[in-house]
Design a protein around this motif. Structure first.
Motif, PDB file in Angstrom:
ATOM      1  N   UNK A 103       0.842  -1.207   0.000  1.00 43.08           N
ATOM      2  CA  UNK A 103       0.000   0.000   0.000  1.00 43.08           C
ATOM      3  C   UNK A 103       0.873   1.253   0.000  1.00 43.08           C
ATOM      4  N   UNK A 107       1.075   4.094  -2.960  1.00 49.43           N
ATOM      5  CA  UNK A 107       0.802   5.516  -2.695  1.00 49.43           C
ATOM      6  C   UNK A 107       1.972   6.405  -3.102  1.00 49.43           C
ATOM      7  N   UNK A 110       2.154   6.632  -6.843  1.00 57.42           N
ATOM      8  CA  UNK A 110       1.143   7.564  -7.329  1.00 57.42           C
ATOM      9  C   UNK A 110       1.598   9.006  -7.096  1.00 57.42           C
ATOM     10  N   UNK A 111       2.147   9.232  -5.938  1.00 55.64           N
ATOM     11  CA  UNK A 111       2.633  10.573  -5.574  1.00 55.64           C
ATOM     12  C   UNK A 111       3.729  11.029  -6.544  1.00 55.64           C
TER      13      UNK A 111
ATOM     14  N   UNK B 248      -2.039   1.413   8.733  1.00 52.25           N
ATOM     15  CA  UNK B 248      -3.007   2.134   7.901  1.00 52.25           C
ATOM     16  C   UNK B 248      -4.414   1.996   8.473  1.00 52.25           C
ATOM     17  N   UNK B 253      -6.142   6.630   8.074  1.00 48.67           N
ATOM     18  CA  UNK B 253      -5.859   7.777   7.207  1.00 48.67           C
ATOM     19  C   UNK B 253      -6.291   7.471   5.773  1.00 48.67           C
ATOM     20  N   UNK B 254      -6.935   8.445   5.139  1.00 46.47           N
ATOM     21  CA  UNK B 254      -7.342   8.257   3.748  1.00 46.47           C
ATOM     22  C   UNK B 254      -6.122   8.429   2.839  1.00 46.47           C
ATOM     23  N   UNK B 255      -6.249   7.958   1.586  1.00 50.38           N
ATOM     24  CA  UNK B 255      -5.172   8.140   0.615  1.00 50.38           C
ATOM     25  C   UNK B 255      -4.849   9.624   0.463  1.00 50.38           C
ATOM     26  N   UNK B 258      -2.781  10.873   3.284  1.00 50.23           N
ATOM     27  CA  UNK B 258      -1.389  10.422   3.217  1.00 50.23           C
ATOM     28  C   UNK B 258      -0.608  11.185   2.142  1.00 50.23           C
ATOM     29  N   UNK B 259      -1.267  11.468   1.012  1.00 53.00           N
ATOM     30  CA  UNK B 259      -0.580  12.229  -0.034  1.00 53.00           C
ATOM     31  C   UNK B 259      -0.224  13.631   0.474  1.00 53.00           C
ATOM     32  N   UNK B 262       2.860  13.276   2.614  1.00 51.71           N
ATOM     33  CA  UNK B 262       4.083  13.177   1.801  1.00 51.71           C
ATOM     34  C   UNK B 262       4.567  14.571   1.426  1.00 51.71           C
ATOM     35  N   UNK B 263       3.608  15.367   0.959  1.00 52.54           N
ATOM     36  CA  UNK B 263       3.949  16.699   0.451  1.00 52.54           C
ATOM     37  C   UNK B 263       4.522  17.589   1.561  1.00 52.54           C
TER      38      UNK B 263
END
Lengths: 117, 278
Positions: A103, A107, A110-111, B248, B253-255, B258-259, B262-263
């Protein structure tokens, strides 16, 4: 002239519409489910997800990979993405097959593919 | 095998320079509900070296200060207590354990990874709306056991890292095989000695054992893996450790969340690392 392309084993969530299969997708009995080169559409990806497919070997869209005049923005962006995918494969080289690892990999892939640097 | 026992580790830990009362108070404050920020600001100010270093970073243009600040109280007023406490803790911890020059251990990489994990853990806590006070510090100190091993058992730890290189395995595996214990156990011992809040001691002990971890430990397990996956440590042979799906599902946490994590982790890291260059 054949365009330069590169194949990647990507988690299904990271496969984008318009990418094509780098190798034929085989079923449990060894039958060909999808042949090599098939362009992946949203409907196909949904069908594959329903079949329980978790990853695919795909060719990253090649228009940006063709040798291009220096300074071509699209080309350098595509090269950067390729380098990032290769680096991801290296970072996840000890992938243990745990679903959590898969997973996270999906992710981050995708990022990297979505993210405009 | 050149083993290291937990008793030997405890012996060395007791001989480490003690943390200043300011830092001990800051760590204790992470678990306090009713916090008197004014008193804490005054305490920080009594440590002149710490204050000078903190203000130097706070005043750097990266923090976007509208004006230069001259005191801790002023810095808190402009950047907020949360940010300043994290900054002071990082500044204090980076110099808490003197590095050994004989070791092959790269201290700068170590702190970069630690700060990245702190930033990422903080971003996850922000998304969750929970653990906000402890996430940063527990991220910062999750691998502190590695620093203890590398500085206090230099030859043994160099051997463990040689094993890691030769087998391209995880750090935890290399430590367990060549030393008989891993950095999480050593970190837990140090966290106890330094009287960290109990939830933080447990999170440090369990960041590679998610099945036994509580919510803060799971948050740390995930933050650590994200930092490896985002390649934030700048380490050529970096390796993503196994990630438990529990991290997870339990955190929920939703996708999209999480994105965002990352940012923010990528964006905030360089500013947070300024501490390393002062």
């Amino acid at each position: 002239m054949t365009q330069p392309t590169k194949s990647f084993q990507l988690p299904l969530d990271a496969v984008g519409i318009g990418m094509s299969l780098a190798e034929p997708l085989m079923g449990a009995q060894g039958e060909v489910v999808l042949s090599q080169g098939v362009e992946l559409t949203q409907a196909l990806l949904q069908a594959l997800r329903r079949r329980g497919v978790t990853s695919l070997s795909v060719l990253v869209p090649d228009e940006g990979l063709a040798p291009a005049p220096a300074g071509d923005k699209r080309s350098s962006a595509a090269e950067l993405q390729l380098a990032q995918l290769e680096r991801l494969a290296q970072l996840f080289r000890n992938d243990d097959g745990q679903s959590g690892t898969a997973r996270l990999r999906a992710l981050v892939t995708r990022y990297r593919l979505d993210g405009s640097p | 095998m050149n083993g290291v026992t937990l008793d030997a580790v405890m012996g060395k830990i007791h001989k480490l320079p003690s943390l200043s009362t300011v830092v001990m108070d800051l760590l204790a404050s992470l678990a306090q509900e009713d916090l008197d920020i004014d008193i804490l600001a005054k305490k920080i100010s009594t440590d002149q070296v710490l204050t000078a270093k903190t203000l130097k970073v706070a005043n750097s243009t990266f923090y976007g200060m509208p004006r230069q600040v001259a005191t801790v109280t002023e810095a808190i007023a402009v950047l907020g207590f949360h940010t300043i406490r994290n900054l002071v803790t990082t500044t204090a911890m980076v110099s808490a354990i003197p590095a050994s020059s004989r070791s092959g251990f790269d201290v700068l990489h170590f702190w970069r990874h630690s700060i990245a994990t702190a930033v990422c853990a903080n971003a996850i806590a922000t998304e969750l709306g929970e653990h906000k006070s402890q996430a940063y510090t527990v991220g910062l100190l999750h691998d502190i056991g590695r620093l203890v091993l590398a500085t206090q058992f230099t030859a043994e730890y160099d051997q463990a890292m040689d094993y890691r290189l030769a087998h391209d395995c995880s750090i935890t595996t290399a430590e367990t095989v060549s030393l008989g214990l891993d950095h999480a156990a050593v970190g837990e011992a140090l966290a106890q000695h330094w009287k960290f809040p109990v939830a933080m001691q447990q999170a440090i002990a369990q960041h590679h054992l998610p099945a036994r971890a509580g919510p803060l430990g799971l948050l740390l397990h995930l933050a650590n893996a994200v930092v490896h996956a985002l390649d934030l440590s700048n380490k050529e042979d970096d390796l993503v450790p196994p990630v438990d799906m529990l991290a997870f599902t339990a955190l929920g946490l939703s996708d999209a969340a999480l994105l965002r994590v990352f940012k923010i982790s990528e964006k905030d890291l360089e500013v947070a690392c300024l501490v390393l260059s002062t």
